[in-house]
Design a protein around this motif. Sequence first.
Motif, PDB file in Angstrom:
ATOM      1  N   LYS A 218       0.828  -1.202   0.000  1.00 40.00           N
ATOM      2  CA  LYS A 218       0.000   0.000   0.000  1.00 40.00           C
ATOM      3  C   LYS A 218       0.863   1.253   0.000  1.00 40.00           C
ATOM      4  CE  LYS A 218      -3.682   0.229   2.549  1.00 40.00           C
ATOM      5  NZ  LYS A 218      -4.629   0.357   3.688  1.00 40.00           N
ATOM      6  N   SER A 219       1.928   1.262   0.800  1.00 40.39           N
ATOM      7  CA  SER A 219       2.837   2.406   0.827  1.00 40.39           C
ATOM      8  C   SER A 219       3.487   2.602  -0.538  1.00 40.39           C
ATOM      9  CB  SER A 219       3.906   2.194   1.900  1.00 40.39           C
ATOM     10  OG  SER A 219       4.814   3.263   1.925  1.00 40.39           O
ATOM     11  N   SER A 220       3.843   1.496  -1.191  1.00 39.43           N
ATOM     12  CA  SER A 220       4.440   1.571  -2.525  1.00 39.43           C
ATOM     13  C   SER A 220       3.442   2.098  -3.540  1.00 39.43           C
ATOM     14  CB  SER A 220       4.935   0.182  -2.944  1.00 39.43           C
ATOM     15  OG  SER A 220       5.576   0.225  -4.185  1.00 39.43           O
ATOM     16  N   PHE A 221       2.156   1.758  -3.355  1.00 46.95           N
ATOM     17  CA  PHE A 221       1.125   2.228  -4.290  1.00 46.95           C
ATOM     18  C   PHE A 221       1.098   3.752  -4.364  1.00 46.95           C
ATOM     19  CE2 PHE A 221      -3.091   4.161  -4.541  1.00 46.95           C
ATOM     20  CZ  PHE A 221      -3.430   3.833  -5.839  1.00 46.95           C
ATOM     21  N   PHE A 222       1.186   4.433  -3.222  1.00 46.52           N
ATOM     22  CA  PHE A 222       1.118   5.891  -3.227  1.00 46.52           C
ATOM     23  C   PHE A 222       2.266   6.492  -4.041  1.00 46.52           C
ATOM     24  CE2 PHE A 222      -1.521   5.177   0.578  1.00 46.52           C
ATOM     25  CZ  PHE A 222      -2.593   5.985   0.263  1.00 46.52           C
ATOM     26  N   ASN A 223       3.440   5.866  -4.010  1.00 48.43           N
ATOM     27  CA  ASN A 223       4.565   6.352  -4.813  1.00 48.43           C
ATOM     28  C   ASN A 223       4.266   6.252  -6.303  1.00 48.43           C
ATOM     29  OD1 ASN A 223       6.200   6.845  -2.519  1.00 48.43           O
ATOM     30  ND2 ASN A 223       6.802   4.697  -2.440  1.00 48.43           N
ATOM     31  N   TRP A 224       3.775   5.093  -6.737  1.00 50.39           N
ATOM     32  CA  TRP A 224       3.502   4.889  -8.154  1.00 50.39           C
ATOM     33  C   TRP A 224       2.276   5.672  -8.606  1.00 50.39           C
ATOM     34  CZ3 TRP A 224       7.422   3.197 -10.708  1.00 50.39           C
ATOM     35  CH2 TRP A 224       8.364   2.397 -10.052  1.00 50.39           C
ATOM     36  N   PHE A 225       1.354   5.905  -7.695  1.00 47.98           N
ATOM     37  CA  PHE A 225       0.203   6.749  -8.005  1.00 47.98           C
ATOM     38  C   PHE A 225       0.670   8.163  -8.347  1.00 47.98           C
ATOM     39  CE2 PHE A 225      -2.963   9.840  -6.517  1.00 47.98           C
ATOM     40  CZ  PHE A 225      -4.076   9.448  -7.230  1.00 47.98           C
ATOM     41  N   TYR A 226       1.566   8.709  -7.537  1.00 49.31           N
ATOM     42  CA  TYR A 226       2.056  10.070  -7.785  1.00 49.31           C
ATOM     43  C   TYR A 226       2.910  10.112  -9.052  1.00 49.31           C
ATOM     44  CZ  TYR A 226       3.029  14.857  -6.398  1.00 49.31           C
ATOM     45  OH  TYR A 226       3.078  16.228  -6.361  1.00 49.31           O
ATOM     46  N   LEU A 227       3.609   9.014  -9.326  1.00 49.99           N
ATOM     47  CA  LEU A 227       4.395   8.936 -10.564  1.00 49.99           C
ATOM     48  C   LEU A 227       3.479   9.014 -11.783  1.00 49.99           C
ATOM     49  CD1 LEU A 227       7.193   8.431 -11.886  1.00 49.99           C
ATOM     50  CD2 LEU A 227       6.620   5.997 -11.862  1.00 49.99           C
ATOM     51  N   SER A 228       2.341   8.313 -11.731  1.00 50.04           N
ATOM     52  CA  SER A 228       1.409   8.332 -12.866  1.00 50.04           C
ATOM     53  C   SER A 228       0.866   9.734 -13.101  1.00 50.04           C
ATOM     54  CB  SER A 228       0.253   7.346 -12.628  1.00 50.04           C
ATOM     55  OG  SER A 228      -0.600   7.785 -11.590  1.00 50.04           O
ATOM     56  N   ILE A 229       0.661  10.501 -12.024  1.00 49.85           N
ATOM     57  CA  ILE A 229       0.222  11.903 -12.154  1.00 49.85           C
ATOM     58  C   ILE A 229       1.248  12.694 -12.945  1.00 49.85           C
ATOM     59  CG2 ILE A 229      -0.163  14.048 -10.872  1.00 49.85           C
ATOM     60  CD1 ILE A 229      -1.355  12.401  -8.613  1.00 49.85           C
ATOM     61  N   ASN A 230       2.511  12.527 -12.607  1.00 50.31           N
ATOM     62  CA  ASN A 230       3.553  13.342 -13.213  1.00 50.31           C
ATOM     63  C   ASN A 230       3.896  12.916 -14.630  1.00 50.31           C
ATOM     64  OD1 ASN A 230       5.009  15.435 -11.219  1.00 50.31           O
ATOM     65  ND2 ASN A 230       4.134  13.764 -10.040  1.00 50.31           N
ATOM     66  N   VAL A 231       3.751  11.632 -14.939  1.00 45.07           N
ATOM     67  CA  VAL A 231       3.960  11.211 -16.329  1.00 45.07           C
ATOM     68  C   VAL A 231       2.873  11.819 -17.212  1.00 45.07           C
ATOM     69  CG1 VAL A 231       4.002   9.247 -17.906  1.00 45.07           C
ATOM     70  CG2 VAL A 231       5.158   9.085 -15.704  1.00 45.07           C
ATOM     71  N   GLY A 232       1.627  11.818 -16.714  1.00 49.90           N
ATOM     72  CA  GLY A 232       0.539  12.465 -17.448  1.00 49.90           C
ATOM     73  C   GLY A 232       0.795  13.950 -17.609  1.00 49.90           C
ATOM     74  N   GLY A 233       1.279  14.588 -16.528  1.00 48.32           N
ATOM     75  CA  GLY A 233       1.598  16.009 -16.589  1.00 48.32           C
ATOM     76  C   GLY A 233       2.741  16.319 -17.538  1.00 48.32           C
ATOM     77  N   LEU A 234       3.720  15.421 -17.613  1.00 48.11           N
ATOM     78  CA  LEU A 234       4.874  15.620 -18.494  1.00 48.11           C
ATOM     79  C   LEU A 234       4.433  15.653 -19.965  1.00 48.11           C
ATOM     80  CD1 LEU A 234       7.977  15.704 -18.905  1.00 48.11           C
ATOM     81  CD2 LEU A 234       7.930  13.196 -18.968  1.00 48.11           C
ATOM     82  N   ILE A 235       3.594  14.696 -20.336  1.00 44.96           N
ATOM     83  CA  ILE A 235       3.106  14.647 -21.721  1.00 44.96           C
ATOM     84  C   ILE A 235       2.247  15.870 -22.014  1.00 44.96           C
ATOM     85  CG2 ILE A 235       1.673  13.346 -23.351  1.00 44.96           C
ATOM     86  CD1 ILE A 235       2.527  10.796 -21.841  1.00 44.96           C
ATOM     87  N   ALA A 236       1.425  16.252 -21.051  1.00 43.43           N
ATOM     88  CA  ALA A 236       0.526  17.391 -21.255  1.00 43.43           C
ATOM     89  C   ALA A 236       1.297  18.687 -21.455  1.00 43.43           C
ATOM     90  CB  ALA A 236      -0.432  17.521 -20.074  1.00 43.43           C
ATOM     91  N   SER A 237       2.307  18.923 -20.586  1.00 44.78           N
ATOM     92  CA  SER A 237       3.022  20.200 -20.623  1.00 44.78           C
ATOM     93  C   SER A 237       3.993  20.302 -21.806  1.00 44.78           C
ATOM     94  CB  SER A 237       3.790  20.414 -19.315  1.00 44.78           C
ATOM     95  OG  SER A 237       4.744  19.387 -19.124  1.00 44.78           O
ATOM     96  N   SER A 238       4.221  19.196 -22.480  1.00 48.13           N
ATOM     97  CA  SER A 238       5.123  19.228 -23.637  1.00 48.13           C
ATOM     98  C   SER A 238       4.335  19.054 -24.939  1.00 48.13           C
ATOM     99  CB  SER A 238       6.206  18.149 -23.503  1.00 48.13           C
ATOM    100  OG  SER A 238       5.620  16.872 -23.264  1.00 48.13           O
ATOM    101  N   VAL A 239       3.757  17.877 -25.143  1.00 44.64           N
ATOM    102  CA  VAL A 239       3.081  17.565 -26.403  1.00 44.64           C
ATOM    103  C   VAL A 239       1.817  18.398 -26.594  1.00 44.64           C
ATOM    104  CG1 VAL A 239       1.967  15.758 -27.763  1.00 44.64           C
ATOM    105  CG2 VAL A 239       4.003  15.222 -26.401  1.00 44.64           C
TER     106      VAL A 239
END
Length: 608
Positions: A218-239
């Motif tokens: 569960k603790s690991s899930f929160f890390n990967w959850f926040y990672l998914s937010i930022n990968v989505g943000g990375l594509i949005a702010s560039s492409v």
Amino acid sequence: MESSITGPTTFHFHYTLSKRGLPRFPKPEYPSILFRLTMGEEDSIYTQDGTVDYRGDPAVRTQTGTWRACPYILGNEFCERLAYYGMSSNLVLYFKDHLNQHSATASKNVNNWIGTCYITPLIGAFLADAYLGRYRTIAAFSILYVFGMTLLTLSASVPGLKPTCVSKDDCHATTAQSALCFLALYLIALGTGGIKPCVSSYGADQFDDADETEKKHKSSFFNWFYLSINVGGLIASSVLVWVQENVSWGWGFGIPAIAMAIAVVSFFSGTRLYRNQKPGGSPFTRICQVIVASFRKYKVKVPESKALYETADSESSIVGSRKLDHTDDFRFFDKAAVELESDQMLKGSVDRWKLCTVTQVEELKAIIRLLPVWATGITFAAVYSQISTLFVLQGDRMDPHIGPNFEIPAASLSIFDTLSVIFWVPVYDRIIVPVARKYTGHSNGITQLQRMGIGLFISILAMLSAAILELVRLQDVRRHNYYELKHMPMSIFWQVPQYFLIGCAEVFTFIGQLEFFYEQAPDAMRSLGSALSLTTVALGNYLSSLLVTIVNKASTKGGRLGWIPDNLNYGHVHYFFFLLAILSIKNLIAFFVIAKWYKYKRPIGTLR
């Protein structure tokens, strides 16, 4: 098929397999014998945190939840954040160039909209915890979100609905066209209010607190959850920003709308695998009941904790909540659990406005304990908000060239914040946690409060980095008389360290907050806990705006240009960064005091 159980009494029974391949056990032949499966065999089949599957049956441990369900939730969050950032990153320019708004008006409208997006989670959290449950709340508000995104796309692409443009940056919108755009945006704000507080909590619900292995995941899930937010943000702010600037706003909003539709499909695809917590009724009603009952008995003396009222059943009277152990602080509210003869109603029922259980009282205490921790997150959010305001203005005065022909926009430097998060999440999850676990013995390596404290410290370094860079930049401006240059000859990439530090601080503080508020909120108020952590972002933005207003008013007295003039070459933005650093240091000291005082909640038993 025949089997036997040997214990103080041995007997034989028959069982059959259900449609789901699980044993159906009949009642024992002897009513006087307490029938139990050996070694908690039934416990090993079902989760112990009260979760149910999509049919409302107890969730089977091997067929639901854990990482088998999380890809659908993480996919939903990735697509939703791609849609949100793809729409919001460049929204101020759409308001300015296409709705023909002044810069200050466009900026204010964007801030108001973003603030609304981080306040509406309180609505979604209440509905999820009280009545709908997280699954239904996410599903309903996601559909509303798609409808808003579709409407926004139509307002930017359909003739008659979209503004009339003479050239790329010379457009005129009628009142009706502007109203349609804002209607779509605030439908989106309402939609995101039902998703934001529930998705992270719903993902965490897929891991059973009663199982130590799942609890670590569960603790690991929160890390990967926040990672998914930022990968989505990375594509949005560039492409997507490039599409909006170089193709069209119709496609620029249309692609996020498609992404949101994919998010809905991703979420519904995992329905059969999800574990669902039952809604526990209105948390605000339960809190009010404790307060009212306490004041009604303000003259009553509180006895020992063992004499306080609690249900005799092993499970709490609150649906979806474990019992909570009594704590000694905030003793006044214990009066609500002092049982008097006048509290009993007909047929043995209890009036909750006169008598509350210990668990109900401890729910209120848990929320009160969370508030000081929550307050320390506001200053951090104010620091974080600089990446979209003063960091951009600072970079706008620096050399943006990459080679002789290409210029990087100052706002695009925020990509290094995202890259920092993408770098630090796996480093934290795969390296820091296992190493720390060896030394501390803690299942998560360090406690959630320790994690948040480290992030607060790193945010101070980020502000100092930004302040020192600005100090050096202004020295060059004065030395070489660069005051009127649009871009002074200092590379914008000198800003990378401050963005990278902010990203690192996010991994520790923001993710730590997500996990902390989920874990420490009462079981039946976890969506509300997640919503509280999100409101710090809104309040941090408001605090930053307030500080800028105060600083400008004070520093421009007597005709002076002030700390933050239109031309920063004449200003003192480093003073503002130093101010935030000082406030962050004081905030960190307050956090240490609060963390030392804080008592972690103590749940009793399970929900099965």
